[in-house]
Motif scaffolding. Structure first.
Motif, PDB file in Angstrom:
ATOM      1  N   ILE A 155       8.199   5.772  -0.911  1.00 57.05           N
ATOM      2  CA  ILE A 155       6.816   6.134  -0.636  1.00 57.05           C
ATOM      3  C   ILE A 155       6.605   7.618  -0.915  1.00 57.05           C
ATOM      4  O   ILE A 155       7.524   8.426  -0.851  1.00 57.05           O
ATOM      5  N   TYR A 156       5.366   7.948  -1.258  1.00 52.53           N
ATOM      6  CA  TYR A 156       4.941   9.338  -1.396  1.00 52.53           C
ATOM      7  C   TYR A 156       3.760   9.548  -0.459  1.00 52.53           C
ATOM      8  O   TYR A 156       2.958   8.641  -0.228  1.00 52.53           O
ATOM      9  N   LEU A 180      -3.445  10.315   2.200  1.00 56.51           N
ATOM     10  CA  LEU A 180      -3.110   9.174   1.352  1.00 56.51           C
ATOM     11  C   LEU A 180      -1.621   8.873   1.406  1.00 56.51           C
ATOM     12  O   LEU A 180      -0.784   9.771   1.393  1.00 56.51           O
ATOM     13  N   PHE A 181      -1.318   7.600   1.435  1.00 54.45           N
ATOM     14  CA  PHE A 181       0.044   7.097   1.553  1.00 54.45           C
ATOM     15  C   PHE A 181       0.236   6.109   0.411  1.00 54.45           C
ATOM     16  O   PHE A 181      -0.572   5.201   0.237  1.00 54.45           O
ATOM     17  N   ALA A 182       1.268   6.296  -0.404  1.00 54.10           N
ATOM     18  CA  ALA A 182       1.428   5.440  -1.580  1.00 54.10           C
ATOM     19  C   ALA A 182       2.839   4.877  -1.699  1.00 54.10           C
ATOM     20  O   ALA A 182       3.827   5.592  -1.538  1.00 54.10           O
ATOM     21  N   PHE A 183       2.929   3.580  -1.966  1.00 54.86           N
ATOM     22  CA  PHE A 183       4.183   2.922  -2.306  1.00 54.86           C
ATOM     23  C   PHE A 183       4.314   2.880  -3.820  1.00 54.86           C
ATOM     24  O   PHE A 183       3.335   2.621  -4.532  1.00 54.86           O
ATOM     25  N   VAL A 184       5.530   3.118  -4.327  1.00 61.33           N
ATOM     26  CA  VAL A 184       5.770   2.985  -5.764  1.00 61.33           C
ATOM     27  C   VAL A 184       5.570   1.524  -6.176  1.00 61.33           C
ATOM     28  O   VAL A 184       4.965   1.218  -7.197  1.00 61.33           O
ATOM     29  N   TYR A 234       0.459   1.785  -5.045  1.00 58.79           N
ATOM     30  CA  TYR A 234      -0.188   1.004  -3.988  1.00 58.79           C
ATOM     31  C   TYR A 234      -0.138   1.780  -2.677  1.00 58.79           C
ATOM     32  O   TYR A 234       0.868   2.401  -2.359  1.00 58.79           O
ATOM     33  N   GLY A 235      -1.218   1.749  -1.930  1.00 57.17           N
ATOM     34  CA  GLY A 235      -1.197   2.493  -0.686  1.00 57.17           C
ATOM     35  C   GLY A 235      -2.453   2.308   0.139  1.00 57.17           C
ATOM     36  O   GLY A 235      -3.195   1.340  -0.022  1.00 57.17           O
TER      37      GLY A 235
END
Length: 284
Positions: A155-156, A180-184, A234-235
């Motif tokens: 995650i980023y 913002l929270f993002a999954f690769v 995705y996030g």
């Protein structure tokens, strides 16, 4: 081919299907242990932005990643006012472990939850840049471990600067104070495994949450990852002074063997031949 021979082949096909089904008896109930945790070692350990601020502090445990003022309260919605200068933000796995039983082809069993708390962080404090979430699963049947899964999800995270910009000034639009929270890749697990001659599918996925995981465009992914992600990711977002809770669950379903389908179709095909020949005989 004589009618009697066709009937025998049909019967043989049906019996073969029955034999196949009896040899691959479906497991009705499974025991499970599921664990969700932040990876704390190696190249996948959490990375925080550096800070030399006297009050800045970061924490990393298997269930809690938090950052902000060292005088703040972990994973607590502080809100605005005098306490805002001591606020902390966090990613907290509130239900890290799940254990119990689940039936094959039944409803989804909810097992894990994690919560993002978004507070306004002083720009001179450290914040989270990236981390890795691990999900491990152990399935048992008849007292023995049948299958184990172990998946990591990178995650980023982007702690917005809280500068009150308008939506048009943010690549993701909307309120620029949203974190913002993002999954690769999507935090989902779809695995097939075989036990006692029968194939099953294990499905682990997000079951609910006020902000469902969505697909971000390339520009937003680039902002969240500081240029590492240049395609879609995705996030979700969390508004300032708010929390987002995501829930994850799983299901297990039986997958019919291709051989069983083939034998059944063969039997039905032969039965159709018998019916057509009978009609032809009657009409003649």
């Amino acid at each position: 081919m004589k009618r009697g021979m066709i009937r025998k082949l049909v019967v043989a096909s049906v019996l073969a299907c029955a034999a196949s089904a009896s040899q691959a008896a479906v497991v009705d109930v499974w025991s499970y242990e599921i664990d969700m945790a932040w990876v704390l070692t190696g190249s996948d350990k959490p990375v925080f932005a550096p800070s030399t601020h006297l009050w800045s502090e970061t924490k990393a445990t298997s269930t809690l990643l938090s950052w902000g003022s060292k005088y703040g309260v972990d994973d607590y919605k502080l809100g605005t006012g005098a306490n805002s200068s001591y606020a902390r933000s966090s990613l907290y796995i509130t239900n890290p472990q799940g254990a119990g039983s689940i039936f094959t082809d039944s409803s989804v069993s909810m097992v894990n939850m994690f919560r993002h708390t978004n507070n306004a962080i002083n720009a001179s404090f450290a914040d989270l840049l990236q981390a890795t979430m691990n999900v491990s699963v152990a399935l048992s049947a008849n007292g023995s471990t049948v299958q184990t899964f172990n998946d990591n999800f990178k995650i980023y995270f982007y702690e917005t600067p809280n500068e009150g910009k308008s939506g048009s000034q943010c690549s993701w639009g909307g309120n620029c104070d949203d974190d913002l929270f993002a999954f690769v890749v999507l935090p989902e697990i779809y695995k097939e495994f075989t036990y006692d001659g029968m194939t099953y599918q294990f499905n682990y996925f997000q079951t609910s949450g006020p902000d469902a995981i969505q697909q971000f465009d390339a520009a937003t992914c680039n902002d969240i990852s500081r240029g590492i992600l240049t395609t879609t990711c995705y996030g979700f977002r969390t508004s300032e002074y708010d929390q987002t809770t995501l829930k994850f669950g799983f299901s297990i379903s039986a997958v019919p063997e291709p051989e069983t389908y083939a034998m059944l179709l063969a039997g039905l095909g032969m039965l159709g031949v018998v019916v057509r020949r009978r009609r032809h005989t009657i009409h003649n």
